[in-house]
Write an enzyme that holds these catalytic residues in place. Structure first.
Site, PDB file in Angstrom:
ATOM      1  N   LYS A 124     100.842  20.443  44.795  1.00 24.88           N
ATOM      2  CA  LYS A 124     100.460  21.819  45.141  1.00 24.88           C
ATOM      3  C   LYS A 124     101.715  22.537  45.594  1.00 24.88           C
ATOM      4  O   LYS A 124     102.649  21.903  46.093  1.00 24.88           O
ATOM      5  CB  LYS A 124      99.439  21.799  46.283  1.00 24.88           C
ATOM      6  CG  LYS A 124      98.589  23.038  46.364  1.00 24.88           C
ATOM      7  CD  LYS A 124      97.366  22.924  45.478  1.00 24.88           C
ATOM      8  CE  LYS A 124      96.654  24.244  45.330  1.00 24.88           C
ATOM      9  NZ  LYS A 124      95.322  24.073  44.714  1.00 24.88           N
ATOM     10  N   ASP A 164      96.439  29.450  41.655  1.00 21.97           N
ATOM     11  CA  ASP A 164      95.563  29.264  42.811  1.00 21.97           C
ATOM     12  C   ASP A 164      95.481  30.650  43.455  1.00 21.97           C
ATOM     13  O   ASP A 164      95.754  31.655  42.782  1.00 21.97           O
ATOM     14  CB  ASP A 164      96.131  28.192  43.770  1.00 21.97           C
ATOM     15  CG  ASP A 164      95.120  27.767  44.834  1.00 21.97           C
ATOM     16  OD1 ASP A 164      94.249  26.942  44.525  1.00 21.97           O
ATOM     17  OD2 ASP A 164      95.176  28.272  45.981  1.00 21.97           O
TER      18      ASP A 164
HETATM   19  P1  NDP Z   1      92.216  34.653  43.937  1.00 23.25           P
HETATM   20  O1  NDP Z   1      93.528  35.019  44.495  1.00 23.25           O
HETATM   21  O2  NDP Z   1      91.903  34.983  42.523  1.00 23.25           O
HETATM   22  O3  NDP Z   1      91.046  35.245  44.844  1.00 23.25           O
HETATM   23  C1  NDP Z   1      90.972  34.991  46.205  1.00 23.25           C
HETATM   24  C2  NDP Z   1      89.882  35.850  46.803  1.00 23.25           C
HETATM   25  O4  NDP Z   1      89.699  35.486  48.177  1.00 23.25           O
HETATM   26  C3  NDP Z   1      90.240  37.329  46.798  1.00 23.25           C
HETATM   27  O5  NDP Z   1      89.067  38.072  46.697  1.00 23.25           O
HETATM   28  C4  NDP Z   1      90.887  37.516  48.163  1.00 23.25           C
HETATM   29  O6  NDP Z   1      90.843  38.832  48.649  1.00 23.25           O
HETATM   30  C5  NDP Z   1      89.996  36.613  49.014  1.00 23.25           C
HETATM   31  N1  NDP Z   1      90.715  36.167  50.200  1.00 23.25           N
HETATM   32  C6  NDP Z   1      91.971  35.699  50.259  1.00 23.25           C
HETATM   33  N2  NDP Z   1      92.311  35.386  51.518  1.00 23.25           N
HETATM   34  C7  NDP Z   1      91.238  35.650  52.270  1.00 23.25           C
HETATM   35  C8  NDP Z   1      90.959  35.561  53.643  1.00 23.25           C
HETATM   36  N3  NDP Z   1      91.879  35.094  54.496  1.00 23.25           N
HETATM   37  N4  NDP Z   1      89.721  35.926  54.071  1.00 23.25           N
HETATM   38  C9  NDP Z   1      88.799  36.402  53.203  1.00 23.25           C
HETATM   39  N5  NDP Z   1      89.011  36.517  51.883  1.00 23.25           N
HETATM   40  C10 NDP Z   1      90.203  36.151  51.431  1.00 23.25           C
HETATM   41  O7  NDP Z   1      92.096  33.077  44.181  1.00 23.25           O
HETATM   42  P2  NDP Z   1      91.117  32.033  43.478  1.00 23.25           P
HETATM   43  O8  NDP Z   1      89.818  32.652  43.172  1.00 23.25           O
HETATM   44  O9  NDP Z   1      91.882  31.351  42.405  1.00 23.25           O
HETATM   45  O10 NDP Z   1      90.969  30.953  44.653  1.00 23.25           O
HETATM   46  C11 NDP Z   1      89.960  31.060  45.653  1.00 23.25           C
HETATM   47  C12 NDP Z   1      89.772  29.704  46.300  1.00 23.25           C
HETATM   48  O11 NDP Z   1      89.389  28.748  45.307  1.00 23.25           O
HETATM   49  C13 NDP Z   1      91.023  29.113  46.973  1.00 23.25           C
HETATM   50  O12 NDP Z   1      90.602  28.332  48.077  1.00 23.25           O
HETATM   51  C14 NDP Z   1      91.574  28.175  45.894  1.00 23.25           C
HETATM   52  O13 NDP Z   1      92.369  27.171  46.446  1.00 23.25           O
HETATM   53  C15 NDP Z   1      90.286  27.636  45.314  1.00 23.25           C
HETATM   54  N6  NDP Z   1      90.366  27.070  43.974  1.00 23.25           N
HETATM   55  C16 NDP Z   1      90.883  27.784  42.933  1.00 23.25           C
HETATM   56  C17 NDP Z   1      90.911  27.236  41.667  1.00 23.25           C
HETATM   57  C18 NDP Z   1      91.395  27.997  40.485  1.00 23.25           C
HETATM   58  O14 NDP Z   1      91.307  27.455  39.377  1.00 23.25           O
HETATM   59  N7  NDP Z   1      91.883  29.216  40.629  1.00 23.25           N
HETATM   60  C19 NDP Z   1      90.452  25.858  41.418  1.00 23.25           C
HETATM   61  C20 NDP Z   1      89.844  25.218  42.562  1.00 23.25           C
HETATM   62  C21 NDP Z   1      89.830  25.820  43.786  1.00 23.25           C
HETATM   63  P3  NDP Z   1      92.071  39.868  48.400  1.00 23.25           P
HETATM   64  O15 NDP Z   1      91.791  40.476  47.059  1.00 23.25           O
HETATM   65  O16 NDP Z   1      91.952  40.804  49.546  1.00 23.25           O
HETATM   66  O17 NDP Z   1      93.329  39.059  48.425  1.00 23.25           O
HETATM   67  O1  2IT Z   2      92.689  23.812  43.628  1.00 22.83           O
HETATM   68  C1  2IT Z   2      92.712  23.602  42.395  1.00 22.83           C
HETATM   69  O2  2IT Z   2      92.128  22.653  41.881  1.00 22.83           O
HETATM   70  C2  2IT Z   2      93.426  24.574  41.553  1.00 22.83           C
HETATM   71  N1  2IT Z   2      93.941  25.555  42.054  1.00 22.83           N
HETATM   72  C3  2IT Z   2      93.547  24.330  40.085  1.00 22.83           C
HETATM   73  C4  2IT Z   2      94.679  23.384  39.796  1.00 22.83           C
HETATM   74  C5  2IT Z   2      95.049  23.232  38.362  1.00 22.83           C
HETATM   75  O3  2IT Z   2      96.049  22.527  38.131  1.00 22.83           O
HETATM   76  O4  2IT Z   2      94.384  23.767  37.474  1.00 22.83           O
END
Ligand code: NDP
Ligand code: 2IT
Length: 450
Positions: A124, A164
């Protein structure tokens, strides 16, 4: 060494890494019976070795903003474990990141990636850079500067980063372009790439869709289904958008969506048209979710920092999907959900529940799908993107989606079977942690003390 001593030493050795301590405590909690039965895991100090990253890289990132001012940021890559395959895991850009946060995420990733059944190690990384409010030019220059150092530490068979929080399609494009220029080579190297330049169909949708497929399996066990259920979802980024999309398409009613400034409560439910607006607002215009309330006449509640609960989790619903960030659900929120009739919570985000909230939900009768299982669809389709890059041939959306469904279903069954086998009943967290651990531990033992 006992689990308690291992945790004690971890804290002493890594002070100020609270999120890493939190995840280690949650995960190791389930290992006592496993270590008791398999003495070789103790003999080879597998747990201690898993808690120490293979390598931690930290570096300076210099770039010039639109005003001509030089900016200095810090980049990281934690290469956690390579027993099962090349390091694999996302990059996070957020102003508050720390080494402890990346170690927590990389540790979670170790078990998650093992559960997918695809040969993937775990890593990560990211930077203390805030893409919010930056121009496209600034984001591009930052990504170029970040990759100028990272490129020497990653590679197709070495370490394959992805997106992420704060790193989406735009950032992956700039990062990939810079890597290609520096290496003078066109290789997979990152996942989440555009579909006409090495990406996989369905990677964008994979985490959110996979989360709902996992929840569907949990509901099936309980003789329930998604259709007709009221759902609360947090976040409005990649994971939330596609979680909401799949829920709507399966006939559920989603009544909340949020960003870091506040949340929307839409009693009429988010439909496809409103979701298209959210995607455009967050992915193209990069605006605030508050604008949804003005456009569609829904309620908006700004965030209040520092309280012991978040009103989003007090909206009446049956299914809950935290999809924003770590520790966004507190103990009081779980109490509120219980009183409001929530009977399933599946984690789209990594570790969205505080330690106290996790304890409470595990004691409750709410079905609880932990992130390392429920959100594994993203990295699973990243693994599928890597396979396509290796063979140089690309699969249809239907093909990838059916592989994703099968993987989520397999992970679900592994969780239940493993939990049962080790005396943890239907505890998905126990099953996920133990099943992931055993797979990585056995590979580490086979590969010797290195
Ligand atoms: P994005 O950046 O696309 O979206 C994040 C969202 O969460 C945005 O709406 C953001 O708001 C909001 N946010 C960020 N920080 C905070 C906070 N402190 N309090 C409240 N809301 C917040 O990220 P992802 O959708 O990719 O990731 C979201 C979660 O999912 C993370 O925990 C990530 O680690 C996890 N994840 C992601 C994967 C992926 O494939 N992308 C895979 C597995 C897990 P704003 O627009 O204001 O920043
Ligand atoms: O938390 C996660 O699993 C991710 N952000 C996706 C990682 C990846 O390599 O697709």
């Amino acid at each position: 060494m006992s689990i308690a001593t291992i945790l004690e030493q971890l804290k002493q050795k890594n002070p100020n890494e609270e999120e890493f301590h939190q995840t280690a405590e949650e995960v190791l909690f389930y290992f006592s019976p496993v270590l008791e039965k398999h003495k070789q895991y103790q003999q080879y100090k597998i747990v201690e070795r898993m808690l120490e990253p293979d390598r931690v890289i930290s570096f300076r990132v210099n770039w010039v903003d639109d005003a001509g001012e030089v900016q200095v940021n810090r980049g990281y890559r934690v290469q956690m474990n390579s027993a099962l395959g090349p390091y694999k895991g996302g990059l996070r850009f957020s102003p508050t990141v720390s080494l402890g946060e990346f170690k927590f995420l990389a540790f979670e990733q170790t078990f998650k990636n093992a559960l997918t059944g695809i040969p993937l190690g775990a890593g990560k990384g990211g930077a203390d850079f805030d893409p919010r409010g930056k121009s496209d030019g600034e984001v591009m220059r930052f990504c170029q500067a970040f990759m100028q150092e990272l490129y020497r530490h990653i590679g197709n068979r070495l370490d394959v980063p992805a997106g992420d929080k704060g790193v989406g399609a735009r950032e992956i494009g700039f990062l990939f372009g810079t890597y290609k220029k520096l290496q003078n080579q066109y290789e997979g190297v990152l996942t989440g790439k555009g579909i006409n330049w090495g990406g996989s169909l369905m990677r964008t949708e994979a985490t959110g869709y996979g989360l709902v497929y996992f929840a569907q399996e949990m509901l099936r066990q309980a003789g329930e289904e998604v259709s007709g259920k009221r759902c609360i979802v947090s976040g409005s980024g990649n994971v939330s958008q596609y979680c909401i999309e799949k829920l709507i398409r399966l006939g559920a009613k989603v009544v909340t969506v949020s960003d870091s400034s506040g949340f929307i409560y839409d009693e009429k439910g988010i439909d496809e048209e409103k979701l298209a607006y959210i995607k455009e607002l967050k992915n193209e215009k990069r605006g605030r979710i508050e604008e949804y309330a003005r456009k569609f006449g829904a309620e908006y509640t700004p965030v209040h920092q520092g309280g012991d609960s978040d009103p989003l989790w007090n909206v009446k619903a049956e299914l809950a999907f935290p999809c924003a960030t770590q520790n966004e659900v507190q103990e009081k929120d779980v109490q509120n959900m219980k009183s409001n009739g929530v009977f399933l919570l599946a984690e789209g985000a990594n570790m969205p529940l505080t330690a106290e909230a996790t304890k409470l939900i595990e004691q409750s009768d709410i079905l609880y799908g932990p992130g390392k299982a429920a959100n594994a669809g993203g990295v699973a389709v990243s693994g599928i993107e890597m396979m396509q890059n290796y063979i140089g041939s690309y699969w249809s959306a239907e093909e990838v989606d059916s592989r994703l469904k099968k993987i989520m279903c397999d992970i679900h069954n592994q969780c239940l079977q493993t939990a049962e086998e080790w005396g943890f009943g239907k505890n998905y967290a126990a099953g996920a942690n133990i099943a992931g651990f055993i797979r990585v531990a056995d590979a580490m033992i086979a590969q010797g003390v290195i």
